[in-house]
Motif scaffolding. Structure first.
Motif, PDB file in Angstrom:
ATOM      1  N   PHE A  64      22.668  21.173  15.117  1.00  0.00           N
ATOM      2  CA  PHE A  64      22.168  21.224  13.861  1.00  0.00           C
ATOM      3  C   PHE A  64      23.259  20.966  13.018  1.00  0.00           C
ATOM      4  CE2 PHE A  64      18.496  23.388  15.731  1.00  0.00           C
ATOM      5  CZ  PHE A  64      17.533  22.260  15.403  1.00  0.00           C
ATOM      6  N   ALA A  65      24.508  20.803  13.463  1.00  0.00           N
ATOM      7  CA  ALA A  65      25.559  20.612  12.813  1.00  0.00           C
ATOM      8  C   ALA A  65      25.656  19.198  12.874  1.00  0.00           C
ATOM      9  CB  ALA A  65      27.044  21.395  13.386  1.00  0.00           C
ATOM     10  N   VAL A  66      25.314  18.479  13.719  1.00  0.00           N
ATOM     11  CA  VAL A  66      25.387  17.088  14.052  1.00  0.00           C
ATOM     12  C   VAL A  66      24.046  16.759  13.127  1.00  0.00           C
ATOM     13  CG1 VAL A  66      24.864  14.865  15.458  1.00  0.00           C
ATOM     14  CG2 VAL A  66      26.308  16.935  16.262  1.00  0.00           C
ATOM     15  N   PHE A  67      22.980  17.411  13.216  1.00  0.00           N
ATOM     16  CA  PHE A  67      21.823  16.918  12.224  1.00  0.00           C
ATOM     17  C   PHE A  67      22.131  16.940  10.941  1.00  0.00           C
ATOM     18  CE2 PHE A  67      18.052  18.083   9.958  1.00  0.00           C
ATOM     19  CZ  PHE A  67      17.408  17.231  10.115  1.00  0.00           C
ATOM     20  N   ARG A  68      22.973  17.755  10.447  1.00  0.00           N
ATOM     21  CA  ARG A  68      23.107  18.038   9.008  1.00  0.00           C
ATOM     22  C   ARG A  68      24.192  16.932   8.570  1.00  0.00           C
ATOM     23  NH1 ARG A  68      22.931  23.565  10.443  1.00  0.00           N
ATOM     24  NH2 ARG A  68      21.292  24.635   9.483  1.00  0.00           N
ATOM     25  N   GLN A  69      24.587  16.158   9.435  1.00  0.00           N
ATOM     26  CA  GLN A  69      25.533  15.119   8.841  1.00  0.00           C
ATOM     27  C   GLN A  69      24.749  14.162   7.679  1.00  0.00           C
ATOM     28  OE1 GLN A  69      28.942  14.900   9.058  1.00  0.00           O
ATOM     29  NE2 GLN A  69      28.529  16.914  10.093  1.00  0.00           N
ATOM     30  N   ASN A  70      25.090  14.006   6.598  1.00  0.00           N
ATOM     31  CA  ASN A  70      24.451  13.333   5.456  1.00  0.00           C
ATOM     32  C   ASN A  70      25.042  11.811   5.780  1.00  0.00           C
ATOM     33  OD1 ASN A  70      22.945  15.442   4.481  1.00  0.00           O
ATOM     34  ND2 ASN A  70      24.615  15.707   2.956  1.00  0.00           N
ATOM     35  N   ASN A  71      23.968  10.840   5.674  1.00  0.00           N
ATOM     36  CA  ASN A  71      24.354   9.473   5.553  1.00  0.00           C
ATOM     37  C   ASN A  71      24.940   9.029   6.898  1.00  0.00           C
ATOM     38  OD1 ASN A  71      24.102   7.030   4.556  1.00  0.00           O
ATOM     39  ND2 ASN A  71      25.613   7.372   2.974  1.00  0.00           N
ATOM     40  N   PHE A  72      24.455   9.487   8.052  1.00  0.00           N
ATOM     41  CA  PHE A  72      24.578   9.103   9.513  1.00  0.00           C
ATOM     42  C   PHE A  72      24.757   7.874   9.471  1.00  0.00           C
ATOM     43  CE2 PHE A  72      23.846   9.082  13.920  1.00  0.00           C
ATOM     44  CZ  PHE A  72      24.409  10.338  14.242  1.00  0.00           C
ATOM     45  N   GLN A  73      24.166   6.845   8.883  1.00  0.00           N
ATOM     46  CA  GLN A  73      24.328   5.359   9.149  1.00  0.00           C
ATOM     47  C   GLN A  73      25.576   4.692   8.554  1.00  0.00           C
ATOM     48  OE1 GLN A  73      23.101   3.545  11.535  1.00  0.00           O
ATOM     49  NE2 GLN A  73      21.661   5.396  12.287  1.00  0.00           N
ATOM     50  N   ALA A 124      14.709  16.877  15.892  1.00  0.00           N
ATOM     51  CA  ALA A 124      15.117  18.076  15.312  1.00  0.00           C
ATOM     52  C   ALA A 124      14.138  19.029  14.868  1.00  0.00           C
ATOM     53  CB  ALA A 124      16.350  17.781  14.104  1.00  0.00           C
ATOM     54  N   LEU A 125      13.062  18.654  14.147  1.00  0.00           N
ATOM     55  CA  LEU A 125      12.110  19.314  13.884  1.00  0.00           C
ATOM     56  C   LEU A 125      11.299  19.978  14.967  1.00  0.00           C
ATOM     57  CD1 LEU A 125      10.122  20.479  11.679  1.00  0.00           C
ATOM     58  CD2 LEU A 125       8.939  18.195  11.645  1.00  0.00           C
ATOM     59  N   GLU A 126      11.145  19.219  15.862  1.00  0.00           N
ATOM     60  CA  GLU A 126      10.082  19.609  17.158  1.00  0.00           C
ATOM     61  C   GLU A 126      10.906  20.558  17.901  1.00  0.00           C
ATOM     62  OE1 GLU A 126       7.712  18.085  20.725  1.00  0.00           O
ATOM     63  OE2 GLU A 126       8.333  16.516  19.349  1.00  0.00           O
ATOM     64  N   ILE A 127      12.113  20.460  18.283  1.00  0.00           N
ATOM     65  CA  ILE A 127      13.114  21.347  18.912  1.00  0.00           C
ATOM     66  C   ILE A 127      13.181  22.728  17.960  1.00  0.00           C
ATOM     67  CG2 ILE A 127      15.373  20.766  18.420  1.00  0.00           C
ATOM     68  CD1 ILE A 127      14.092  21.283  21.927  1.00  0.00           C
TER      69      ILE A 127
END
Length: 181
Positions: free
Chosen positions: A39-48, A139-142
Motif C-alpha cells: 500500500f506504500a506503492v499504491f499511495r503514490q499520487n500521480n503515478f503516471q 488494491a481494493l480487492e486484496i
C-alpha cells in the motif's frame, strides 16, 4: 509430510504442515511488511507523472507484493516453509469464509508470474491496453481479503497489535480510485 525437490519442499496434497504458534508469531512481522509495502506503492499520487524507470520499479514492487498476498490467500502449490492464511485458522475455517479467487486476482497472479517474476515469451510486448495494471481495483480487492483475514483470524495466532498494524496500513475506502493507473 513433504517431498524434497529442487528449491523447496512441496507438500503432498492434503498433507500440509501444521504451523507452530511460534512460527505464526514470527511470521507476523512479514505480514505487516507485505501490507505496508503493497500500500506504500499504491499511495503514490500521480503515478503516471513519475519517470518511466521509477514508475516501472514501483509497479513491479506492487505486483510482487500483490502476488505474495494472492498466494497467501489462494495457494496454487503449498511449500512446507511458506505461511498461508489458513495457518491462522482452525482446519477448514479459512476455506469456508474466503470467497473464491476472482478472475481479476487470478489474472494478476498469472501476469505477475509471467511478466514480472520470470523472463518468458509470455510477457506482453509494446505499449498496449493489455499491459496496463488496474492498480486501484486490485488494491481494493486484496484489501478486502486482508480485512477479512484480520477480522476472522484467531487472536491466539494473530495478535491484536499485528491486526491493528495491518489494518492501519490499508487505505481508506475512497482511496482506491486512481487516475491513470
Amino acid at each position: 509430510f513433504g517431498i524434497e525437490g529442487g528449491v523447496g519442499t512441496v507438500c503432498v496434497e492434503g498433507m500440509t504442515k501444521v504451523r507452530t504458534s511460534q512460527e505464526l508469531f514470527e511470521s507476523q512481522e512479514h505480514l505487516i511488511y507485505e501490507t505496508e509495502m503493497l500500500f506504500a506503492v499504491f499511495r503514490q499520487n500521480n503515478f503516471q507523472a513519475l519517470e518511466k524507470d521509477l514508475r516501472f520499479a514501483l509497479l513491479e514492487s506492487f505486483t510482487l507484493h500483490l502476488r505474495n498476498f494472492i498466494n497467501f490467500f489462494y495457494p496454487e502449490k503449498e511449500f512446507n516453509t511458506d505461511i498461508y492464511a489458513k495457518d491462522f485458522f482452525v482446519p477448514g475455517e479459512w476455506k469456508s469464509v474466503v470467497p473464491p479467487i476472482s478472475p481479476a486476482l487470478e489474472t494478476a497472479r498469472k501476469r505477475a508470474n509471467k511478466e514480472v517474476g520470470h523472463l518468458t515469451t509470455e510477457r506482453i510486448s509494446g505499449v498496449t491496453k493489455k499491459k496496463e495494471w488496474q492498480i486501484g481495483e486490485l488494491a481494493l480487492e486484496i484489501s478486502l481479503l486482508i480485512e477479512l483475514f484480520c477480522k476472522r483470524a484467531t487472536a491466539k495466532e494473530l495478535t491484536l497489535e499485528t491486526k491493528e498494524r495491518i489494518l492501519s496500513a490499508l487505505p481508506r475506502q475512497n482511496a482506491y480510485v486512481q487516475p491513470g493507473t
